[in-house]
Design a protein around this motif. Structure first.
Motif, mmCIF file in Angstrom:
data_model
loop_
_atom_site.group_PDB
_atom_site.id
_atom_site.type_symbol
_atom_site.label_atom_id
_atom_site.label_comp_id
_atom_site.label_asym_id
_atom_site.label_seq_id
_atom_site.Cartn_x
_atom_site.Cartn_y
_atom_site.Cartn_z
ATOM 1 N N SER A 131 0.827 -1.207 0.000
ATOM 2 C CA SER A 131 0.000 0.000 0.000
ATOM 3 C C SER A 131 0.865 1.263 0.000
ATOM 4 C CB SER A 131 -0.921 -0.006 1.213
ATOM 5 O OG SER A 131 -1.671 1.189 1.286
ATOM 6 N N ALA A 132 1.927 1.269 0.827
ATOM 7 C CA ALA A 132 2.799 2.436 0.912
ATOM 8 C C ALA A 132 3.541 2.666 -0.399
ATOM 9 C CB ALA A 132 3.788 2.269 2.059
ATOM 10 N N VAL A 133 4.069 1.590 -1.017
ATOM 11 C CA VAL A 133 4.802 1.713 -2.275
ATOM 12 C C VAL A 133 3.885 2.210 -3.389
ATOM 13 C CG1 VAL A 133 5.962 0.390 -4.105
ATOM 14 C CG2 VAL A 133 6.578 0.021 -1.705
ATOM 15 N N ALA A 134 2.661 1.692 -3.437
ATOM 16 C CA ALA A 134 1.707 2.138 -4.455
ATOM 17 C C ALA A 134 1.386 3.616 -4.284
ATOM 18 C CB ALA A 134 0.429 1.306 -4.364
ATOM 19 N N HIS A 135 1.232 4.065 -3.043
ATOM 20 C CA HIS A 135 0.932 5.477 -2.783
ATOM 21 C C HIS A 135 2.108 6.364 -3.176
ATOM 22 C CE1 HIS A 135 -1.064 8.835 -0.740
ATOM 23 N NE2 HIS A 135 0.140 9.164 -0.287
ATOM 24 N N ILE A 136 3.336 5.959 -2.802
ATOM 25 C CA ILE A 136 4.533 6.738 -3.148
ATOM 26 C C ILE A 136 4.710 6.805 -4.667
ATOM 27 C CG2 ILE A 136 7.055 6.790 -3.003
ATOM 28 C CD1 ILE A 136 6.768 5.502 -0.220
ATOM 29 N N SER A 137 4.510 5.679 -5.343
ATOM 30 C CA SER A 137 4.662 5.631 -6.797
ATOM 31 C C SER A 137 3.670 6.550 -7.482
ATOM 32 C CB SER A 137 4.472 4.196 -7.300
ATOM 33 O OG SER A 137 5.446 3.327 -6.751
ATOM 34 N N GLU A 138 2.427 6.565 -6.984
ATOM 35 C CA GLU A 138 1.392 7.412 -7.574
ATOM 36 C C GLU A 138 1.733 8.893 -7.423
ATOM 37 O OE1 GLU A 138 -3.449 8.170 -7.247
ATOM 38 O OE2 GLU A 138 -2.451 6.711 -5.945
ATOM 39 N N ILE A 139 2.347 9.252 -6.281
ATOM 40 C CA ILE A 139 2.681 10.657 -6.031
ATOM 41 C C ILE A 139 3.807 11.134 -6.947
ATOM 42 C CG2 ILE A 139 3.644 12.264 -4.328
ATOM 43 C CD1 ILE A 139 0.753 11.577 -3.775
ATOM 44 N N VAL A 140 4.843 10.300 -7.100
ATOM 45 C CA VAL A 140 6.043 10.752 -7.823
ATOM 46 C C VAL A 140 6.011 10.444 -9.314
ATOM 47 C CG1 VAL A 140 7.459 10.545 -5.755
ATOM 48 C CG2 VAL A 140 7.342 8.621 -7.337
ATOM 49 N N CYS A 141 5.108 9.564 -9.741
ATOM 50 C CA CYS A 141 5.073 9.203 -11.160
ATOM 51 C C CYS A 141 4.561 10.375 -11.984
ATOM 52 C CB CYS A 141 4.173 7.987 -11.358
ATOM 53 S SG CYS A 141 4.076 7.427 -13.081
ATOM 54 N N PRO A 142 5.209 10.712 -13.101
ATOM 55 C CA PRO A 142 4.697 11.796 -13.964
ATOM 56 C C PRO A 142 3.309 11.442 -14.479
ATOM 57 C CG PRO A 142 6.928 11.151 -14.593
ATOM 58 C CD PRO A 142 6.458 10.135 -13.615
ATOM 59 N N PRO A 143 2.444 12.418 -14.660
ATOM 60 C CA PRO A 143 1.087 12.126 -15.134
ATOM 61 C C PRO A 143 1.105 11.617 -16.571
ATOM 62 C CG PRO A 143 1.493 14.493 -15.106
ATOM 63 C CD PRO A 143 2.668 13.848 -14.429
ATOM 64 N N TYR A 144 0.131 10.796 -16.891
ATOM 65 C CA TYR A 144 0.003 10.307 -18.253
ATOM 66 C C TYR A 144 -0.391 11.447 -19.182
ATOM 67 C CZ TYR A 144 0.053 5.525 -16.430
ATOM 68 O OH TYR A 144 0.418 4.358 -15.825
ATOM 69 N N GLN A 145 0.104 11.343 -20.437
ATOM 70 C CA GLN A 145 -0.280 12.295 -21.468
ATOM 71 C C GLN A 145 -0.755 11.534 -22.688
ATOM 72 O OE1 GLN A 145 3.610 14.571 -21.346
ATOM 73 N NE2 GLN A 145 2.213 16.305 -21.467
ATOM 74 N N THR A 146 -1.803 12.012 -23.302
ATOM 75 C CA THR A 146 -2.308 11.369 -24.507
ATOM 76 C C THR A 146 -1.536 11.862 -25.721
ATOM 77 O OG1 THR A 146 -3.959 13.082 -24.962
ATOM 78 C CG2 THR A 146 -4.610 11.277 -23.477
ATOM 79 N N ALA A 147 -1.643 11.099 -26.799
ATOM 80 C CA ALA A 147 -1.001 11.518 -28.046
ATOM 81 C C ALA A 147 -1.560 12.855 -28.509
ATOM 82 C CB ALA A 147 -1.204 10.453 -29.125
ATOM 83 N N LEU A 148 -2.878 13.065 -28.274
ATOM 84 C CA LEU A 148 -3.500 14.315 -28.682
ATOM 85 C C LEU A 148 -2.932 15.494 -27.901
ATOM 86 C CD1 LEU A 148 -5.627 15.911 -30.245
ATOM 87 C CD2 LEU A 148 -7.271 15.348 -28.423
ATOM 88 N N SER A 149 -2.756 15.328 -26.576
ATOM 89 C CA SER A 149 -2.229 16.430 -25.767
ATOM 90 C C SER A 149 -0.793 16.752 -26.140
ATOM 91 C CB SER A 149 -2.325 16.081 -24.278
ATOM 92 O OG SER A 149 -1.476 14.991 -23.949
#
Length: 317
Positions: free
Chosen positions: A51-69
């Protein structure tokens, strides 16, 4: 984001305190360990660690970007970008307005072909007032081979822009906007890169010239992996400077002789069956840009200077 403090990530206080007590302070510290290593180090169960690793990963991971954006962002950047006109009609037409902002433009050619002269002209154009077609800014000129000539700079200015350079105070002002650095080695150049990044913001710099990149690495390494690895870091940093500051970056490069045997390393470069001995002799070697394929892939525009019938010509790739 890798150095973001775990204490600032909103984890339950109980598990955050455990991380701190075991000297795991940043996201990098936590994510460098496997879940089982964290279980042993923190002395907690798998569910809490997961749970802690998933939370940390979600915070520091760059947001997804679509091909359109990404496409929309590129169109926006191109709209905001511009060009430094060279005042050479054919070249400006080929480049859709001149030397583009935000990317690397490379000048390639043998010694004495006019690469430095071209860079001096661009430096003048970048420093000229906007009403004369310039960028009204400062220039950082990295003169590796000590070829920069202030006298030649003024001569070019007098011939190209007599209405400005026949006035002593204006000529001095334009020349004063061009800042010349002369690193004696690649290590000195590396140390100055961070200072250059700061100067790009503080001094209204509108053009960065490196004359020449090949000279910086000549003698530092033999051909091969160490040089390519070092060049990889430098070209990434220089590209980031161009993108970050949205200014034109012009880099000169030398040429070297490439033998036929050196080029035939791949199946698509095999000898043609109908090629004669005379053909093989005539094409035994040719000149190519120095610094290798990794450098070539990092360059957005390559301008090749060639001498034909005593005149220098430009080819755009």
């Amino acid at each position: 984001m890798a150095n973001k403090q775990i204490s600032q990530m909103g984890l339950p206080k109980s598990i955050a305190n455990v991380f701190a007590a075991r000297n795991v302070f940043t996201a990098k510290d936590a994510l460098s360990l496997t879940e089982f290593e964290l279980m042993e180090l923190l002395d907690v169960g798998l569910a809490q660690v997961t749970s802690a690793v998933a939370h940390i990963s979600e915070i520091v991971c760059p947001p997804y970007q679509t091909a359109l954006s990404l496409m929309e962002l590129r169109v926006q950047n191109e709209h905001l970008a511009g060009h430094l006109p060279t005042h050479m009609k054919g070249l400006d037409e080929a480049l859709c307005g001149g030397i583009p902002f935000g990317v690397l433009t490379e000048l390639v050619g043998p010694a004495g072909i006019g690469k430095t002269q071209f860079c001096l002209k661009l430096s003048l154009l970048a420093s000229l007032p906007a009403n004369y077609g310039g960028l009204d800014g400062h220039v950082i000129y990295i003169d590796v081979e000590s070829k920069f000539s202030s006298r030649r700079l003024i001569e070019i200015g007098v011939k190209s822009f007599p209405e400005i350079f026949h006035r002593k105070e204006m000529a001095q002002e334009m020349a004063g906007r061009i800042h010349v650095l002369r690193p004696a080695s690649l290590s000195e150049f590396t140390e100055s890169l961070q200072q250059i990044k700061v100067s790009l913001l503080q001094n209204q710099v509108k053009l960065l010239v490196i004359d020449s990149m090949a000279a910086l690495v000549t003698g530092e390494f033999e051909h091969g992996a160490p040089r390519q690895k070092t060049l990889g870091w430098h070209v990434s940093f220089i590209k980031s400077l161009a993108e970050f500051s949205r200014i034109p970056v012009v880099v000169t490069n030398q040429v070297r002789s490439q033998s036929r045997d050196e080029t035939c390393h791949y199946f698509f470069q095999v000898q043609s069956w109908n090629e004669t001995i005379e053909d093989r002799t005539r094409h035994d070697s040719h000149l190519v840009a120095a610094l290798g394929i990794n450098w070539a892939h990092a360059v957005t525009i390559r301008l090749v200077l060639e001498a034909k019938s005593g005149w220098s010509t430009l080819a755009n790739f």
